[in-house]
Design a protein around this motif. Structure first.
Motif, PDB file in Angstrom:
ATOM      1  N   THR A 227       0.739  -1.360  -0.199  1.00 31.62           N
ATOM      2  CA  THR A 227       0.066  -0.344  -0.234  1.00 31.62           C
ATOM      3  C   THR A 227       0.807   1.662   0.190  1.00 31.62           C
ATOM      4  OG1 THR A 227      -1.700  -1.099   1.093  1.00 31.62           O
ATOM      5  CG2 THR A 227      -1.491   1.075   1.544  1.00 31.62           C
ATOM      6  N   PRO A 228       0.435   2.100  -0.900  1.00 33.66           N
ATOM      7  CA  PRO A 228       1.528   3.187  -0.796  1.00 33.66           C
ATOM      8  C   PRO A 228       1.051   4.547   0.368  1.00 33.66           C
ATOM      9  CG  PRO A 228       0.447   2.856  -3.455  1.00 33.66           C
ATOM     10  CD  PRO A 228       0.136   2.091  -1.670  1.00 33.66           C
ATOM     11  N   SER A 229       2.284   4.630   0.550  1.00 26.75           N
ATOM     12  CA  SER A 229       2.302   5.842   1.749  1.00 26.75           C
ATOM     13  C   SER A 229       2.168   7.116   1.550  1.00 26.75           C
ATOM     14  CB  SER A 229       3.817   5.372   2.675  1.00 26.75           C
ATOM     15  OG  SER A 229       3.557   7.027   3.608  1.00 26.75           O
ATOM     16  N   PRO A 230       1.141   8.246   1.798  1.00 27.52           N
ATOM     17  CA  PRO A 230       1.127   9.395   0.679  1.00 27.52           C
ATOM     18  C   PRO A 230       2.398  10.102   1.426  1.00 27.52           C
ATOM     19  CG  PRO A 230      -1.168   8.987   2.050  1.00 27.52           C
ATOM     20  CD  PRO A 230       0.033   7.652   2.567  1.00 27.52           C
ATOM     21  N   GLU A 231       2.826  10.290   2.739  1.00 26.20           N
ATOM     22  CA  GLU A 231       3.622  10.999   3.351  1.00 26.20           C
ATOM     23  C   GLU A 231       4.617  10.609   2.617  1.00 26.20           C
ATOM     24  OE1 GLU A 231       0.965  10.253   6.104  1.00 26.20           O
ATOM     25  OE2 GLU A 231       1.532   8.595   5.393  1.00 26.20           O
ATOM     26  N   THR A 232       5.162   9.326   2.690  1.00 27.21           N
ATOM     27  CA  THR A 232       6.435   8.135   2.019  1.00 27.21           C
ATOM     28  C   THR A 232       6.216   8.992   0.506  1.00 27.21           C
ATOM     29  OG1 THR A 232       6.601   6.493   3.149  1.00 27.21           O
ATOM     30  CG2 THR A 232       7.102   6.986   1.223  1.00 27.21           C
ATOM     31  N   ALA A 233       5.740   9.416  -0.047  1.00 25.17           N
ATOM     32  CA  ALA A 233       5.775   9.669  -1.456  1.00 25.17           C
ATOM     33  C   ALA A 233       5.938  11.169  -1.701  1.00 25.17           C
ATOM     34  CB  ALA A 233       4.212   9.555  -1.928  1.00 25.17           C
ATOM     35  N   THR A 234       5.441  11.888  -0.761  1.00 25.01           N
ATOM     36  CA  THR A 234       6.340  13.120  -0.152  1.00 25.01           C
ATOM     37  C   THR A 234       7.318  13.417   0.087  1.00 25.01           C
ATOM     38  OG1 THR A 234       3.488  13.533   0.546  1.00 25.01           O
ATOM     39  CG2 THR A 234       5.935  15.251   1.455  1.00 25.01           C
TER      40      THR A 234
END
Length: 303
Positions: A227-234
């Motif tokens: 599951t992609p993490s929004p915080e990690t993407a940022t």
């Protein structure tokens, strides 16, 4: 001619199947996940020996794969292009251990702020959905088969079984030394970027493809989450903007996660009627054709 069953339909399994078919064997590929569903499909697919050991064997496999991919780049249908780019370094280093595989490697100039050294070279970049489709078609055109099959153990049929199951080798090879290394990427619209950039310490990379740009990444050992993490993407985009500031204005198309099949050393060996070929870490594409050549050689030795 012998009957070979290849387990796994990622880039390693399909290249092994192709080489075995070219050598005259009858080959059936079985896999739980079809090619576009595999970890290979998520890869940014920049040729670079990452998270794969030991260096001496990896260097030989990577060198051979570089040669094959460069040849394939002459045909757009393969999804392979030769693209220039730069690996940046925080401090000066000697030549990388894989330097002999790369023609034209040279010290980089015009480095982004905060970097003191780097290497520039032209290397294969692979559009993985296109390349996987091409490999699948190659296997079928050569008379091989590809079947979705959720196996609970290595198949009993055939004269030879080639285990290219990646993380599945934890079960199929009874090998708990294979662990996931989670890699998250952000896919951006293509705004005209024509060079790749890499900071392997992150790892942080920006890889231009024909219709989009892949920006990564993460290196989270033992993490099974897809599951992609929004915080990690940022955080990924902030790091990558140090390398390519223009990406800050690009539209995000999607987020993806892949689980690299890491191991203390790539396992490529014959045990009885089974050839194991897994544990390529973050270098499945980079080692694919070199490993496939060795697998084909082991099959010939067993004939």
């Amino acid at each position: 001619m012998s009957r070979v069953i290849v387990v796994g339909a990622g880039v390693v399994g399909l290249t092994c199947a192709a080489r075995l078919l070219e050598a005259g064997h009858r080959v059936d590929v079985v896999a739980r996940d079809l090619p576009r569903e595999t970890t290979s499909a998520v890869a940014a697919a920049l040729w670079y020996p990452y998270r794969a050991f030991p260096p001496d064997r990896v260097a030989a496999w990577a060198s051979r794969t570089f040669e094959v991919l460069e040849q394939l780049s002459a045909d757009d249908a393969t999804g392979v292009r030769m693209v220039p780019g730069t690996e940046v370094l925080a401090e000066p280093r000697v030549q990388p251990w894989w330097a002999a595989a790369v023609p034209g490697l040279e010290r980089a100039t015009g480095l982004p702020p905060g970097y003191d050294d780097g290497w520039s070279f032209t290397t294969p970049v692979v559009e993985m959905p296109v390349h996987l489709d091409w490999l699948r078609a190659r296997v079928l055109d050569l008379g091989g088969t590809l079947t979705r099959l959720n196996v609970r153990g290595l198949p009993e049929g055939g004269d030879l079984v080639v285990n290219c199951s990646g993380l599945g080798a934890r079960l199929l090879g009874a090998d708990l030394s294979v662990t996931p290394v989670r890699g998250q990427v952000v896919v951006l619209e293509q705004w005209g970027l024509d060079r790749w950039w890499l900071d392997s310490a992150g790892p942080t990379y920006v890889v231009p493809l024909s219709g989009h740009v892949v920006v990564g990444g993460t290196d989270e050992e033992g993490d099974w989450s897809r599951t992609p993490s929004p915080e990690t993407a940022t955080a990924i985009l902030e790091r990558a903007a140090r390398l390519v500031p223009e990406l800050a204005g690009a539209r995000v198309l999607r987020h993806r996660v892949g689980l690299r099949p890491a191991r203390p050393a790539v396992r490529l060996e014959r045990v009885g009627r089974v050839v194991h070929c897994y544990g390529h870490g973050g270098a499945g594409v980079t080692l694919s054709w070199g490993c496939a050549d060795e697998v084909a050689g082991l099959a010939e030795a067993m004939a």
